[in-house]
Design an enzyme around this catalytic site. Structure first.
Site, PDB file in Angstrom:
ATOM      1  N   GLU A 176     -29.728 -30.617 114.341  1.00 58.64           N
ATOM      2  CA  GLU A 176     -28.519 -29.925 114.032  1.00 58.64           C
ATOM      3  C   GLU A 176     -28.042 -29.001 115.169  1.00 58.64           C
ATOM      4  OE1 GLU A 176     -28.215 -28.451 110.285  1.00 58.64           O
ATOM      5  OE2 GLU A 176     -27.605 -30.413 109.411  1.00 58.64           O
ATOM      6  N   GLU A 377     -29.850 -37.428 107.774  1.00 57.43           N
ATOM      7  CA  GLU A 377     -29.927 -36.651 106.688  1.00 57.43           C
ATOM      8  C   GLU A 377     -28.462 -36.691 105.431  1.00 57.43           C
ATOM      9  OE1 GLU A 377     -30.215 -32.308 107.021  1.00 57.43           O
ATOM     10  OE2 GLU A 377     -31.746 -32.648 108.565  1.00 57.43           O
TER      11      GLU A 377
HETATM   12  C1  BG6 Z   1     -29.545 -29.232 107.107  1.00 56.51           C
HETATM   13  C2  BG6 Z   1     -30.923 -29.031 107.830  1.00 56.51           C
HETATM   14  O1  BG6 Z   1     -28.990 -28.153 107.525  1.00 56.51           O
HETATM   15  O2  BG6 Z   1     -29.229 -29.398 105.873  1.00 56.51           O
HETATM   16  C3  BG6 Z   1     -32.065 -29.088 106.490  1.00 56.51           C
HETATM   17  O3  BG6 Z   1     -31.138 -29.956 108.982  1.00 56.51           O
HETATM   18  C4  BG6 Z   1     -31.397 -28.303 105.500  1.00 56.51           C
HETATM   19  O4  BG6 Z   1     -32.893 -28.375 107.509  1.00 56.51           O
HETATM   20  C5  BG6 Z   1     -30.102 -29.208 104.923  1.00 56.51           C
HETATM   21  O5  BG6 Z   1     -32.352 -28.269 104.324  1.00 56.51           O
HETATM   22  C6  BG6 Z   1     -29.765 -28.777 103.729  1.00 56.51           C
HETATM   23  O6  BG6 Z   1     -29.360 -27.573 103.687  1.00 56.51           O
HETATM   24  P1  BG6 Z   1     -29.891 -26.758 102.247  1.00 56.51           P
HETATM   25  O7  BG6 Z   1     -29.592 -25.206 103.064  1.00 56.51           O
HETATM   26  O8  BG6 Z   1     -29.193 -27.091 101.296  1.00 56.51           O
HETATM   27  O9  BG6 Z   1     -31.372 -26.743 102.259  1.00 56.51           O
END
Ligand code: BG6
Length: 480
Positions: A176, A377
């Site tokens: 990211e 993701e």
């Molecule tokens: C992304 C990251 O921002 O989203 C992860 O690459 C992160 O590391 C994921 O865990 C989800 O965000 P969060 O804050 O809900 O864990």
């Protein structure tokens, strides 16, 4: 019947800092995230600069994968994952970041993890930098403000590329890379770049200098990687939160168009190998000096990526001249002119749930760049309850994933987008990045641990585990 490519990479995504634990074991040094306290949805995590015994640091133990990797990888294999996206913690390899030689014990840990994955026919997809910069580089060099950190990063990349040149094919440079431009919460810039802004500085200039150094670091890593193994597939990774206009008012359309450049700035450089005109214009008009050195042009041109990795969780909507500053403006990924979108629901953490936005994103990115895309993701952070038998019926998560997979299939099958794979975030419960909570769970495997670090760490398969296994076995045809 809609079809996905035969070798579609169904997997799961994780990051060393959020699930490994063992923060001071095997010779590991402290990373920027090791000095971040736990927070909540309403109380941001603090950066304490050193470890303060009055605070709790959830990433220190994570979910203890460091000691349980065999058991966990066996679970991933039982889910029939074809790949696992995770990161190599920079601080296990170079504890301070500026050592002359790597820490052999750290490398041995990843030898074991990667061998274990391969034993189970799970392809490793490795992120080089996922919020794990050595604290020493942040504190003594100023993180990516300093061009010396580019050298440190490239050296780290070279060491792991060489070590795993015959074992790992898919690599991602920076996780990211674009989320650090969002300065409403200092943790983004700190974790991505090891940088904290000073009140007196020209923030925009610092942000673009740091960005330039990372773009150079990413390009150099790609170049080095390709020399070590020309078969490597090296991608970038952006957080893609598409920005919708609130209405068909031409000013809303323009507001969205201009803001969308925040999303495209990094891939524009990483895919095309040069800065886009809108950025160059902006640097000139605002007198921004990005710290350009002779030779940078060639570095960027020679270090373009093979694929675009991106995270997709939500969309956001903007309205021109919107002055309603409310809680919504502070949600991760939102902008000063963001406004509630009345057509989409939100998660318990206020993230808009918008599967069509994923199809839209896949089309937008593919039509702009025409290189393969990898959804590295996607997922739903939610509170899970165990029933009296200790089972977790997470139908809400299944619904979320199902709708996003359907959107992906439409993008591939109807729109002709090239998608390499899909790795839902946090395949096993781990520490939330933005809040440091455990109760914001994404996993298809439950881990018994709470927000204060209590629990047995026992692993339990959720209903979504069995559902996803069927999805993988049917290559996306059986979505239940
Ligand atoms: C992304 C990251 O921002 O989203 C992860 O690459 C992160 O590391 C994921 O865990 C989800 O965000 P969060 O804050 O809900 O864990």
């Amino acid at each position: 019947m809609a079809q996905l490519p035969k070798h579609f990479l169904w997997g799961g995504a994780l990051a060393a800092n959020q699930f490994e634990g063992g923060y001071n074991q095997g010779g590991k040094g402290l990373s920027v995230i090791d000095v971040m306290t736990a927070g909540t949805h309403h109380q941001p995590r603090q950066i304490t600069q050193n470890i303060d015994s009055n605070h709790y640091y959830p990433n220190h133990e994570g979910i203890d994968f460091y000691h349980r990797y065999q058991e966990d990888i066996a679970l991933f294999a039982d889910m029939h994952l074809k790949c696992l996206r995770t990161s190599i913690a920079w601080t296990r390899i170079f504890p301070n970041g500026d050592e002359a030689t790597p820490n052999e014990e750290g490398l041995r840990f990843y030898d074991n993890v990667i061998d274990e994955l391969l034993k189970h026919h799970i392809e490793p997809v490795i992120t080089l930098s996922h919020f794990e910069m050595p604290l020493h580089l942040a504190q003594h060099y100023g993180g990516f403000r300093n061009r010396k950190v580019v050298e440190a990063f490239v050296k780290f990349a070279e060491v792991v590329f060489k070590r795993y040149k015959n074992k790992v094919k898919y690599w991602v440079t920076f996780n990211e890379i674009n989320n650090q431009m969002d300065t409403h919460n200092p943790i983004f810039l700190w974790t991505n770049a090891g940088v904290l802004l000073e009140a007196h500085e020209n923030h925009e200039e610092v942000l673009y200098q740091v960005a330039h150094h990372q773009l150079i670091a990413s390009a150099l890593a790609v170049k080095v990687g390709k020399t070590i193994n020309p078969e490597f597939k090296i991608g970038n990774m952006i957080s893609h939160i598409p920005i919708y206009p609130y209405s068909c008012h031409p000013k809303d359309i323009m507001e969205a168009e201009i803001n969308n450049r925040l999303r495209f700035f990094f891939p524009d450089v990483q895919v095309r190998g040069y800065y886009p005109n809108y950025a160059k214009k902006m640097f000139t008009k605002k007198h921004i000096d990005i710290g350009w050195l002779e030779g940078d042009e060639a570095i960027l041109a020679q270090g373009t990526v093979d694929f675009i990795g991106f995270s997709y969780y939500m969309s956001t909507t903007v309205k021109h001249a919107n002055t309603t500053r409310n809680a919504y403006n502070k949600i991760y990924g939102s902008l000063p002119t963001s406004i509630d979108n009345p057509y989409v629901e939100k998660s318990d953490w206020g993230w808009a749930i918008d599967p069509i936005g994923l199809r839209y994103t896949l089309n937008t990115l593919y039509n702009r760049y025409q290189i393969p895309l990898f959804i590295v993701e996607n997922g739903l952070g939610a509170i899970d309850e165990l029933d009296e038998n200790g089972d977790i019926h997470d139908d809400y998560r299944i619904d979320y994933l199902k709708q996003h997979i359907e959107a992906t299939i439409q993008a591939v099958d109807d729109d002709g987008v090239e998608v390499m794979g899909y790795t839902p975030w946090g395949i096993i419960d781990s520490v939330s990045f933005t809040t440091g909570e455990m109760k914001k769970r994404y996993g298809l495997i439950h881990v018994d641990r709470d927000n204060s670090g209590h629990g047995t760490l026992k692993r339990t398969k959720k209903k979504s585990f069995y559902w996803y296994k069927n999805v993988i076995d049917s290559n996306g045809e059986n979505l239940g």
